[in-house]
Design a protein around this motif. Structure first.
Motif, PDB file in Angstrom:
ATOM      1  N   VAL A 144       0.842  -1.196   0.000  1.00 36.79           N
ATOM      2  CA  VAL A 144       0.000   0.000   0.000  1.00 36.79           C
ATOM      3  C   VAL A 144       0.877   1.244   0.000  1.00 36.79           C
ATOM      4  CG1 VAL A 144      -1.889   1.227   1.131  1.00 36.79           C
ATOM      5  CG2 VAL A 144      -1.706  -1.260   1.371  1.00 36.79           C
ATOM      6  N   ASP A 145       0.698   2.085  -1.014  1.00 42.08           N
ATOM      7  CA  ASP A 145       1.435   3.339  -1.057  1.00 42.08           C
ATOM      8  C   ASP A 145       1.044   4.202   0.141  1.00 42.08           C
ATOM      9  OD1 ASP A 145       1.892   6.280  -1.909  1.00 42.08           O
ATOM     10  OD2 ASP A 145       2.956   5.142  -3.445  1.00 42.08           O
ATOM     11  N   LEU A 146       2.025   4.858   0.741  1.00 42.32           N
ATOM     12  CA  LEU A 146       1.772   5.661   1.940  1.00 42.32           C
ATOM     13  C   LEU A 146       0.739   6.758   1.708  1.00 42.32           C
ATOM     14  CD1 LEU A 146       5.229   6.244   3.687  1.00 42.32           C
ATOM     15  CD2 LEU A 146       3.311   4.875   4.494  1.00 42.32           C
ATOM     16  N   GLY A 151       8.917   2.231  -5.111  1.00 46.36           N
ATOM     17  CA  GLY A 151       8.894   1.062  -4.243  1.00 46.36           C
ATOM     18  C   GLY A 151       7.623   0.256  -4.434  1.00 46.36           C
ATOM     19  N   THR A 152       6.513   0.954  -4.668  1.00 44.85           N
ATOM     20  CA  THR A 152       5.256   0.259  -4.948  1.00 44.85           C
ATOM     21  C   THR A 152       5.309  -0.378  -6.332  1.00 44.85           C
ATOM     22  OG1 THR A 152       4.215   2.099  -3.745  1.00 44.85           O
ATOM     23  CG2 THR A 152       2.756   0.452  -4.703  1.00 44.85           C
ATOM     24  N   ASP A 153       5.929   0.322  -7.283  1.00 47.40           N
ATOM     25  CA  ASP A 153       6.118  -0.265  -8.615  1.00 47.40           C
ATOM     26  C   ASP A 153       6.913  -1.568  -8.508  1.00 47.40           C
ATOM     27  OD1 ASP A 153       4.788   1.864  -9.719  1.00 47.40           O
ATOM     28  OD2 ASP A 153       6.577   2.881 -10.456  1.00 47.40           O
ATOM     29  N   ASP A 154       7.961  -1.561  -7.682  1.00 44.28           N
ATOM     30  CA  ASP A 154       8.778  -2.765  -7.498  1.00 44.28           C
ATOM     31  C   ASP A 154       7.942  -3.934  -6.997  1.00 44.28           C
ATOM     32  OD1 ASP A 154      11.049  -1.542  -8.350  1.00 44.28           O
ATOM     33  OD2 ASP A 154      11.993  -1.376  -6.390  1.00 44.28           O
ATOM     34  N   ALA A 155       7.068  -3.649  -6.024  1.00 42.55           N
ATOM     35  CA  ALA A 155       6.237  -4.717  -5.459  1.00 42.55           C
ATOM     36  C   ALA A 155       5.366  -5.355  -6.527  1.00 42.55           C
ATOM     37  CB  ALA A 155       5.369  -4.156  -4.333  1.00 42.55           C
ATOM     38  N   ILE A 156       4.999  -4.556  -7.535  1.00 43.13           N
ATOM     39  CA  ILE A 156       4.170  -5.064  -8.634  1.00 43.13           C
ATOM     40  C   ILE A 156       5.030  -5.772  -9.679  1.00 43.13           C
ATOM     41  CG2 ILE A 156       2.625  -4.393 -10.518  1.00 43.13           C
ATOM     42  CD1 ILE A 156       1.826  -1.957  -8.719  1.00 43.13           C
ATOM     43  N   LEU A 157       6.050  -5.077 -10.148  1.00 43.53           N
ATOM     44  CA  LEU A 157       6.872  -5.601 -11.243  1.00 43.53           C
ATOM     45  C   LEU A 157       7.655  -6.844 -10.833  1.00 43.53           C
ATOM     46  CD1 LEU A 157       8.239  -2.193 -12.601  1.00 43.53           C
ATOM     47  CD2 LEU A 157       6.371  -3.558 -13.538  1.00 43.53           C
ATOM     48  N   LYS A 158       8.076  -6.904  -9.556  1.00 49.80           N
ATOM     49  CA  LYS A 158       8.855  -8.048  -9.084  1.00 49.80           C
ATOM     50  C   LYS A 158       7.974  -9.096  -8.398  1.00 49.80           C
ATOM     51  CE  LYS A 158      13.039  -5.261  -8.434  1.00 49.80           C
ATOM     52  NZ  LYS A 158      14.078  -4.795  -7.463  1.00 49.80           N
ATOM     53  N   HIS A 159       6.662  -8.886  -8.468  1.00 51.41           N
ATOM     54  CA  HIS A 159       5.694  -9.846  -7.897  1.00 51.41           C
ATOM     55  C   HIS A 159       5.974 -10.094  -6.412  1.00 51.41           C
ATOM     56  CE1 HIS A 159       5.073 -11.627 -12.218  1.00 51.41           C
ATOM     57  NE2 HIS A 159       4.766 -10.341 -12.119  1.00 51.41           N
ATOM     58  N   GLN A 160       6.216  -9.006  -5.681  1.00 55.59           N
ATOM     59  CA  GLN A 160       6.479  -9.101  -4.247  1.00 55.59           C
ATOM     60  C   GLN A 160       5.203  -8.969  -3.423  1.00 55.59           C
ATOM     61  OE1 GLN A 160       9.261  -5.873  -3.850  1.00 55.59           O
ATOM     62  NE2 GLN A 160      11.017  -7.109  -4.470  1.00 55.59           N
ATOM     63  N   ALA A 161       4.080  -8.791  -4.088  1.00 56.10           N
ATOM     64  CA  ALA A 161       2.804  -8.642  -3.390  1.00 56.10           C
ATOM     65  C   ALA A 161       1.708  -9.351  -4.170  1.00 56.10           C
ATOM     66  CB  ALA A 161       2.454  -7.164  -3.218  1.00 56.10           C
ATOM     67  N   ASP A 162       0.694  -9.817  -3.447  1.00 55.36           N
ATOM     68  CA  ASP A 162      -0.466 -10.424  -4.102  1.00 55.36           C
ATOM     69  C   ASP A 162      -1.405  -9.347  -4.641  1.00 55.36           C
ATOM     70  OD1 ASP A 162       0.012 -13.324  -3.398  1.00 55.36           O
ATOM     71  OD2 ASP A 162       0.018 -12.439  -1.400  1.00 55.36           O
ATOM     72  N   LEU A 163      -1.488  -8.225  -3.913  1.00 56.76           N
ATOM     73  CA  LEU A 163      -2.264  -7.065  -4.334  1.00 56.76           C
ATOM     74  C   LEU A 163      -1.464  -5.818  -3.995  1.00 56.76           C
ATOM     75  CD1 LEU A 163      -5.823  -8.013  -2.978  1.00 56.76           C
ATOM     76  CD2 LEU A 163      -5.113  -8.032  -5.386  1.00 56.76           C
ATOM     77  N   ALA A 164      -1.666  -4.760  -4.764  1.00 55.09           N
ATOM     78  CA  ALA A 164      -0.956  -3.509  -4.499  1.00 55.09           C
ATOM     79  C   ALA A 164      -1.878  -2.332  -4.758  1.00 55.09           C
ATOM     80  CB  ALA A 164       0.295  -3.400  -5.363  1.00 55.09           C
ATOM     81  N   ILE A 165      -1.787  -1.324  -3.897  1.00 52.93           N
ATOM     82  CA  ILE A 165      -2.495  -0.063  -4.100  1.00 52.93           C
ATOM     83  C   ILE A 165      -1.438   0.968  -4.443  1.00 52.93           C
ATOM     84  CG2 ILE A 165      -3.939   1.715  -3.052  1.00 52.93           C
ATOM     85  CD1 ILE A 165      -5.175  -0.435  -1.293  1.00 52.93           C
ATOM     86  N   ASN A 166      -1.477   1.454  -5.673  1.00 57.17           N
ATOM     87  CA  ASN A 166      -0.414   2.297  -6.205  1.00 57.17           C
ATOM     88  C   ASN A 166      -0.995   3.583  -6.784  1.00 57.17           C
ATOM     89  OD1 ASN A 166       2.195   2.993  -6.868  1.00 57.17           O
ATOM     90  ND2 ASN A 166       2.298   1.719  -8.713  1.00 57.17           N
ATOM     91  N   SER A 206      11.978   1.863  -2.973  1.00 59.29           N
ATOM     92  CA  SER A 206      12.599   0.976  -3.939  1.00 59.29           C
ATOM     93  C   SER A 206      14.077   0.776  -3.613  1.00 59.29           C
ATOM     94  CB  SER A 206      12.463   1.561  -5.354  1.00 59.29           C
ATOM     95  OG  SER A 206      13.225   0.831  -6.289  1.00 59.29           O
ATOM     96  N   ASP A 207      14.614  -0.398  -3.986  1.00 57.67           N
ATOM     97  CA  ASP A 207      16.047  -0.642  -3.839  1.00 57.67           C
ATOM     98  C   ASP A 207      16.844   0.269  -4.766  1.00 57.67           C
ATOM     99  OD1 ASP A 207      15.575  -2.642  -1.984  1.00 57.67           O
ATOM    100  OD2 ASP A 207      15.507  -4.223  -3.497  1.00 57.67           O
ATOM    101  N   LYS A 208      16.234   0.618  -5.897  1.00 53.55           N
ATOM    102  CA  LYS A 208      16.876   1.511  -6.862  1.00 53.55           C
ATOM    103  C   LYS A 208      15.891   2.637  -7.201  1.00 53.55           C
ATOM    104  CE  LYS A 208      19.661  -2.217  -8.839  1.00 53.55           C
ATOM    105  NZ  LYS A 208      19.983  -2.999 -10.059  1.00 53.55           N
ATOM    106  N   PRO A 209      15.732   3.598  -6.278  1.00 50.02           N
ATOM    107  CA  PRO A 209      14.721   4.644  -6.473  1.00 50.02           C
ATOM    108  C   PRO A 209      15.003   5.524  -7.681  1.00 50.02           C
ATOM    109  CG  PRO A 209      16.171   5.185  -4.641  1.00 50.02           C
ATOM    110  CD  PRO A 209      16.497   3.783  -5.043  1.00 50.02           C
ATOM    111  N   GLU A 210      13.924   5.973  -8.297  1.00 51.54           N
ATOM    112  CA  GLU A 210      14.018   6.887  -9.430  1.00 51.54           C
ATOM    113  C   GLU A 210      13.234   8.147  -9.093  1.00 51.54           C
ATOM    114  OE1 GLU A 210      12.979   5.243 -13.206  1.00 51.54           O
ATOM    115  OE2 GLU A 210      13.562   3.224 -12.597  1.00 51.54           O
ATOM    116  N   GLU A 211      13.913   9.287  -9.143  1.00 52.34           N
ATOM    117  CA  GLU A 211      13.246  10.559  -8.862  1.00 52.34           C
ATOM    118  C   GLU A 211      12.554  11.031 -10.142  1.00 52.34           C
ATOM    119  OE1 GLU A 211      16.056  13.327  -7.297  1.00 52.34           O
ATOM    120  OE2 GLU A 211      16.104  12.381  -5.327  1.00 52.34           O
ATOM    121  N   LYS A 212      11.325  10.551 -10.318  1.00 53.76           N
ATOM    122  CA  LYS A 212      10.607  10.863 -11.548  1.00 53.76           C
ATOM    123  C   LYS A 212       9.238  11.481 -11.277  1.00 53.76           C
ATOM    124  CE  LYS A 212       8.721   6.169 -11.976  1.00 53.76           C
ATOM    125  NZ  LYS A 212       8.597   4.979 -12.850  1.00 53.76           N
TER     126      LYS A 212
END
Length: 299
Positions: A102-104, A136-151, A202-208
């Motif tokens: 869940v995104d903060l 970091g939320t993108d990572d949880a989705i792209l790397k399949h680290q979560a069953d569900l994500a709120i982004n 994220s382990d490799k954050p992107e300031e975007k």
């Protein structure tokens, strides 16, 4: 019938060497000897007839071909992991653990009735809620680290259901120099002041995302920490309106108006990273989240 020349273990080792920054670090993470990792990658390259890594100085760096092959290999290993997870869910029927990222920025008040309704139906499944921010939320989705994500966005290649709009406002202490400016503030004035920024998980954050031109920046891990600093007349910060609305109304914080950006609005989406692998618990939690969404759907 085609028989693969390479193994999943070889690709997993290559990924580890890249992700951990070298053979020695990967050996420690995988609990293997450095020589065995060198041998595995060397054999992988020989079998493919393609150089994947080259050593520059003391660091192993991907070649152009290695970049492409590594990206495709991640799809391969994730597909195998998903396949095994699917078999596990079929066998277990009900997941032993469900991970919700869940995104903060998402209002937690919207989540509480969901959790209250889920608890009596959860059949003892453990629920793990991961607080994530930005990529970091993108990572949880792209790397399949979560069953569900709120982004706050939908990564490319995925689908999402809109849950609510989250408005962000720029705030500071009422006695801060920026609060003394009459009318709209020029962005150049912001650049001269301390900006508080929420750390990307994220382990490799992107300031975007967001306005990040201030040279003087402090990074904190939680919105509440940023608010505490603002109360001490330290810096300015973009924060979700639902987190600071009461404090603005009480005069504890001041909302700033900036030329070109009085406020910004984002949409929170519910995303299932692996929709084909959903177990019954994940399906139930998804259904409850959607039932409690705070957005008007088109008729």
């Amino acid at each position: 019938m085609y028989r693969p020349k390479t193994t999943l273990e070889q690709w997993r080792i290559l990924q580890a060497v890249v992700d951990f920054g070298g053979y020695a670090q990967a050996a420690g993470a995988l609990n293997k000897s450095q020589s065995s990792l060198n041998h595995a990658v060397s054999k992988l390259q020989d079998m493919l007839g393609v150089q994947l890594l080259e050593v520059i100085g003391r660091k192993a760096v991907l070649t152009e071909a290695g970049v492409v092959m590594l990206r495709r290999s991640r799809d391969l290993t994730q597909n195998v992991q998903s396949l095994e997870l699917l078999a596990h869910n079929i066998h277990q029927d009900w997941e032993p653990e469900i991970v919700l990222a869940v995104d903060l920025a998402y209002p937690r008040d919207a989540l509480f009735p969901v959790l209250e309704a889920f608890l009596p139906e959860s059949r003892g499944s453990r629920l793990k809620i991961k607080d994530t921010v930005l990529t970091g939320t993108d990572d949880a989705i792209l790397k399949h680290q979560a069953d569900l994500a709120i982004n706050m966005n939908i990564p490319r290649g995925y689908l999402g259901e809109a849950l609510c709009h989250v408005e962000f406002v720029l705030v500071c202490h009422p006695q801060h120099a920026l609060a003394q400016v009459n009318g709209h503030i020029d962005p150049s004035e912001l650049a001269q002041q301390l900006q508080l920024v929420i750390a990307d998980t994220s382990d490799k954050p992107e300031e975007k995302q967001g306005w990040l031109k201030s040279e003087n920046r402090w990074t904190v891990s939680q919105f509440d920490t940023a608010i505490d600093l603002l109360h001490q007349n330290i810096g300015f910060c973009w924060l979700p309106l639902h987190k600071v609305k009461d404090q603005i109304e009480q005069g504890l914080l001041t909302r700033l108006l900036v030329k070109g950006s009085e406020f910004k609005q984002m949409t929170a989406f519910l995303i299932c990273p692996t929709p084909d692998d959903k177990g019954p618990g994940t399906c139930l939690l998804e259904k409850l989240i959607l039932q409690h969404r705070q957005i008007d759907l088109p008729s």
